[in-house]
Scaffold this motif. Sequence first.
Motif, short mmCIF file in Angstrom:
data_model
loop_
_atom_site.label_atom_id
_atom_site.label_comp_id
_atom_site.label_asym_id
_atom_site.label_seq_id
_atom_site.Cartn_x
_atom_site.Cartn_y
_atom_site.Cartn_z
N LYS A 166 33.21 -51.76 22.95
CA LYS A 166 34.23 -51.01 23.67
C LYS A 166 33.61 -50.28 24.87
O LYS A 166 34.21 -50.23 25.95
CB LYS A 166 34.90 -49.99 22.75
CG LYS A 166 35.80 -50.61 21.71
CD LYS A 166 36.42 -49.54 20.83
CE LYS A 166 37.22 -50.18 19.70
NZ LYS A 166 37.77 -49.17 18.79
N PHE A 167 32.41 -49.76 24.67
CA PHE A 167 31.69 -49.09 25.75
C PHE A 167 31.44 -50.07 26.89
O PHE A 167 31.60 -49.74 28.07
CB PHE A 167 30.37 -48.54 25.20
CG PHE A 167 29.52 -47.81 26.21
CD1 PHE A 167 29.66 -46.45 26.39
CD2 PHE A 167 28.56 -48.49 26.96
CE1 PHE A 167 28.87 -45.77 27.31
CE2 PHE A 167 27.77 -47.82 27.88
CZ PHE A 167 27.94 -46.46 28.05
N LYS A 168 31.06 -51.30 26.54
CA LYS A 168 30.78 -52.31 27.56
C LYS A 168 32.04 -52.68 28.32
O LYS A 168 32.01 -52.86 29.54
CB LYS A 168 30.17 -53.56 26.92
CG LYS A 168 29.80 -54.63 27.93
CD LYS A 168 29.20 -55.83 27.29
CE LYS A 168 28.89 -56.87 28.37
NZ LYS A 168 28.40 -58.11 27.80
N GLU A 169 33.17 -52.78 27.61
CA GLU A 169 34.45 -53.09 28.27
C GLU A 169 34.84 -51.97 29.24
O GLU A 169 35.34 -52.24 30.33
CB GLU A 169 35.55 -53.29 27.23
CG GLU A 169 35.40 -54.56 26.42
CD GLU A 169 36.40 -54.62 25.27
OE1 GLU A 169 37.27 -53.73 25.16
OE2 GLU A 169 36.30 -55.57 24.47
N GLU A 170 34.60 -50.72 28.84
CA GLU A 170 34.99 -49.59 29.67
C GLU A 170 34.06 -49.42 30.88
O GLU A 170 34.52 -49.12 31.98
CB GLU A 170 34.96 -48.29 28.85
CG GLU A 170 36.02 -48.23 27.78
CD GLU A 170 35.84 -47.03 26.86
OE1 GLU A 170 34.87 -46.24 27.05
OE2 GLU A 170 36.66 -46.88 25.94
N ARG A 171 32.75 -49.59 30.68
CA ARG A 171 31.79 -49.25 31.73
C ARG A 171 31.11 -50.46 32.36
O ARG A 171 30.34 -50.31 33.31
CB ARG A 171 30.73 -48.30 31.19
CG ARG A 171 31.37 -47.03 30.68
CD ARG A 171 30.40 -45.96 30.45
NE ARG A 171 31.11 -44.79 29.90
CZ ARG A 171 30.51 -43.73 29.45
NH1 ARG A 171 29.21 -43.66 29.48
NH2 ARG A 171 31.20 -42.73 28.98
N GLY A 172 31.31 -51.63 31.80
CA GLY A 172 30.72 -52.83 32.38
C GLY A 172 29.25 -53.04 32.07
O GLY A 172 28.60 -53.88 32.68
N ARG A 173 28.71 -52.29 31.16
CA ARG A 173 27.31 -52.45 30.75
C ARG A 173 27.16 -52.05 29.29
O ARG A 173 27.98 -51.31 28.75
CB ARG A 173 26.38 -51.62 31.63
CG ARG A 173 26.61 -50.13 31.49
CD ARG A 173 25.62 -49.33 32.33
NE ARG A 173 25.89 -47.91 32.25
CZ ARG A 173 25.45 -47.11 31.29
NH1 ARG A 173 24.70 -47.58 30.32
NH2 ARG A 173 25.75 -45.82 31.29
N LEU A 174 26.11 -52.56 28.69
CA LEU A 174 25.81 -52.17 27.30
C LEU A 174 25.21 -50.78 27.28
O LEU A 174 24.60 -50.35 28.25
CB LEU A 174 24.84 -53.17 26.68
CG LEU A 174 25.43 -54.52 26.26
CD1 LEU A 174 24.32 -55.45 25.81
CD2 LEU A 174 26.45 -54.34 25.16
N PRO A 175 25.34 -50.08 26.17
CA PRO A 175 24.69 -48.76 26.06
C PRO A 175 23.17 -48.91 26.13
O PRO A 175 22.61 -49.88 25.65
CB PRO A 175 25.12 -48.25 24.70
CG PRO A 175 26.10 -49.20 24.15
CD PRO A 175 26.13 -50.41 25.00
#
Length: 159
Positions: A121-130
């Motif tokens: 979900k973080f990747k979908e929102e910010r375009g990168r992996l944590p």
Amino acid sequence: MGKIIKDKYPELDDEDQETVRQHAIAALNLTQKAKEHALQIAEEEKSANTALIDGVRKFAMDVRELDIDLIDRINPFSEAYAILAKTMSEESLKQVAAVIAAKKVQLTPEEARDLAKRALKFKEERGRLPSITSPDAWERRMAEGVAFLARIKAEAANG
């Protein structure tokens, strides 16, 4: 000790010589006890220093345990290795830090799966992996979950 005192102080009577002898022995005993105490403190300080090193060892790990591929290519004719570590860039240092941080993570597989779902979900929102080196604790935790699952998968593949 009595003979030394008789030779040193012949003018004193027997009772005074005995008193001087007792004081000398008391001073000698006090000196010996102080020396023992000083040695004991020195040993305790050594063990405290050892305790510090032991504490560091608990968090440090053997370099051979790290599964990092820093070899760029192998020339089969001259058996030479082109190792990326010769020119440690910021990216390769981040890779090493990520692998070390991932080794220290202790999670259950369920927690790791939950964190990995949140990382997607973080990747979908910010375009990168944590990032595991992020200053944000929550982002770092999600990255630890992903790294933990990757480590479990790699260990299962390697047997």
